[in-house]
Design an enzyme around this catalytic site. Structure first.
Site, PDB file in Angstrom:
ATOM      1  N   GLU A  73       3.357  19.242  -4.480  1.00  0.00           N
ATOM      2  CA  GLU A  73       2.515  18.355  -5.299  1.00  0.00           C
ATOM      3  C   GLU A  73       2.126  17.097  -4.520  1.00  0.00           C
ATOM      4  OE1 GLU A  73       3.250  14.668  -7.615  1.00  0.00           O
ATOM      5  OE2 GLU A  73       4.615  16.173  -8.431  1.00  0.00           O
ATOM      6  N   HIS A  74       3.078  16.545  -3.774  1.00  0.00           N
ATOM      7  CA  HIS A  74       2.780  15.373  -2.947  1.00  0.00           C
ATOM      8  C   HIS A  74       1.841  15.723  -1.797  1.00  0.00           C
ATOM      9  CE1 HIS A  74       5.814  12.061  -4.009  1.00  0.00           C
ATOM     10  NE2 HIS A  74       5.956  12.980  -4.957  1.00  0.00           N
ATOM     11  N   GLU A  98      12.385   8.322  -3.190  1.00  0.00           N
ATOM     12  CA  GLU A  98      12.310   8.637  -4.625  1.00  0.00           C
ATOM     13  C   GLU A  98      13.648   9.174  -5.135  1.00  0.00           C
ATOM     14  OE1 GLU A  98       9.351  11.172  -7.627  1.00  0.00           O
ATOM     15  OE2 GLU A  98       9.015  11.185  -5.460  1.00  0.00           O
TER      16      GLU A  98
END
Length: 423
Positions: free
Chosen positions: A50-51, A127
């Site tokens: 997704e990143h 994160e």
């Protein structure tokens, strides 16, 4: 205008909900692959993909992607879930072609450059560190791991530092090749959008995906257990008590939703009134119900000080057991109204609506009308909710997780005995 749906030649579904009074639109691609789709040696790859989708394609650099969408006042983003991944944009209606083109580009032409991958792996490590520093995040990770141990559904979406650092561009390409196929993808838009235009845009942007079925994820097996993460230096204690919930596809799903609302869905709920307002045992308490394709997790979260832990759990357990005995029609109607209001309010948000109809298509193979959902909620009786409480809290082993100064917290075996699930 009703929701319109078209299936393209490669199996990808195009869905739209036209809101002709709006001048903006939300559009996105929802893929039926999330962290549940990962093998043991792929933990965290869905989130990394997704990143990386925004880190450059054969036609656009990472900077080009954001500059082109922001040059027309739009925004683009993505999110990874347990069972799906979404890539979406919000734009003015005349910029729909640009948004769909960018979404198609990042999903079919991403290069996954090794240097960009190295940088993004570092970002995700930060994160993961940030999530670890937040006790409330950790306690939910722990309870899910105990509810569904040794299986993808019980793992964190972010992955582990070691695993995230191990992924190569080829590993990401291979994961996409396995899970990103037309039948598992939905192009969804809501707001100022015309269905025929969206179909034509989708056909052009996503034609490279094959019409190949995707294998189902590993079946969920709920087990239960306890995780106690003692951190005496913390000022607060985070506690989650969980039970096996209901799948989205289970006919009792909305009964469980109502029960969660009754117990801890707002300031008038039983847990909030009894635990927080009357006794002052915590500053936050609420109930939740997460549905998955083949299981669910029903839980209660509380945040409190160490000095109140000894009294907290007995009071919560008392409220859970009492719900099967004296729940009233007034409470049911109040919870019904809250859930119906949430459904109807979502119709006013193009982004929420695009997500809702896409997820329904992935889960049920069709979209559900608001009247159909309201009818299901209206059909639930007081007896239905009482029976749900009686069965949910006594028929399966509970899961419990805690983080903080939690030495005084009631142990899981005692919780089980009080609920009637222990020896």
């Amino acid at each position: 205008m009703p929701v319109q749906m078209t299936t393209l030649e490669n199996g990808l579904t195009v869905i739209s909900d036209e809101m002709d009074h709006l001048k903006s639109a939300a559009v996105g691609v929802w893929v039926g692959a999330g962290s549940r789709s990962e093998t043991d040696d792929q933990h965290g790859i869905s989130h990394l993909l997704e990143h990386m989708a925004f880190k450059g394609t054969k036609q656009r650099s990472a900077r080009d992607i954001v500059e082109q969408i922001e040059a027309v006042g739009g925004e683009v983003n993505a999110s990874t879930g347990l069972e799906s991944t979404a890539y979406y944009a919000r734009i003015l209606q005349e910029d729909l072609p640009l948004a769909v083109d960018i979404l198609g580009d990042i999903l079919t032409e991403s290069v996954f450059d090794a240097d960009e991958l190295h940088r993004e792996q570092h970002v995700i490590l930060q994160e993961i560190g940030a999530a670890h520093d937040m006790p409330e995040d950790r306690v939910f990770d722990h309870v899910q791991e105990k509810a569904f141990p040794d299986q993808p559904l019980g793992r964190t979406i972010l992955g582990t530092p070691q695993m995230v650092q191990s992924f190569t561009p080829k590993a990401i390409h291979d994961y996409m090749d396995d899970h990103y196929h037309g039948p598992a993808m939905v192009l969804s838009a809501a707001g100022g959008v015309k269905h025929d235009e969206l179909v034509n845009l989708g056909r052009e942007a996503f034609s490279k995906f094959s019409n190949t079925d995707v294998s189902a994820p590993q079946k969920a097996v709920y087990k239960g257990g306890e995780s106690r993460d003692v951190q005496k230096e913390l000022m607060e204690a985070q506690v989650v008590l969980g039970f096996e919930g209901k799948s989205y596809k289970n006919e009792e799903f909305y009964t469980a939703q109502i029960l969660a609302s009754l117990l801890g869905g707002g300031m008038s709920s039983r847990l909030f009134q009894e635990v927080r307002e009357k006794r002052g045992l915590c500053y936050s308490v609420y109930a939740f119900h997460w549905g998955f394709a083949d299981s669910g997790l029903f839980g209660i979260h509380a945040a409190t000080g160490a000095e109140d832990l000894g009294e907290l759990m007995p009071v919560i357990l008392g409220e859970l057991m009492r719900a099967s005995e004296d729940l009233t029609l007034e409470e049911l109607n109040r919870s019904r109204a809250q859930i119906k209001a949430g459904l109807l309010m979502s119709l006013e948000s193009p982004a929420a609506r695009a997500s809702q109809i896409a997820r329904q298509r992935l889960l049920f193979g069709r979209t559900l009308s608001t009247s159909e959902l309201v009818e299901k909620i209206e059909a639930i009786s007081v007896e239905d909710v009482r029976n749900m409480a009686a069965n949910l809290f006594t028929k399966s082993s509970p899961s419990m997780a805690s983080v903080g100064p939690v030495d005084a917290l009631m142990p899981l075996d005692e919780v089980s005995k009080r609920l009637g699930t222990g020896a």
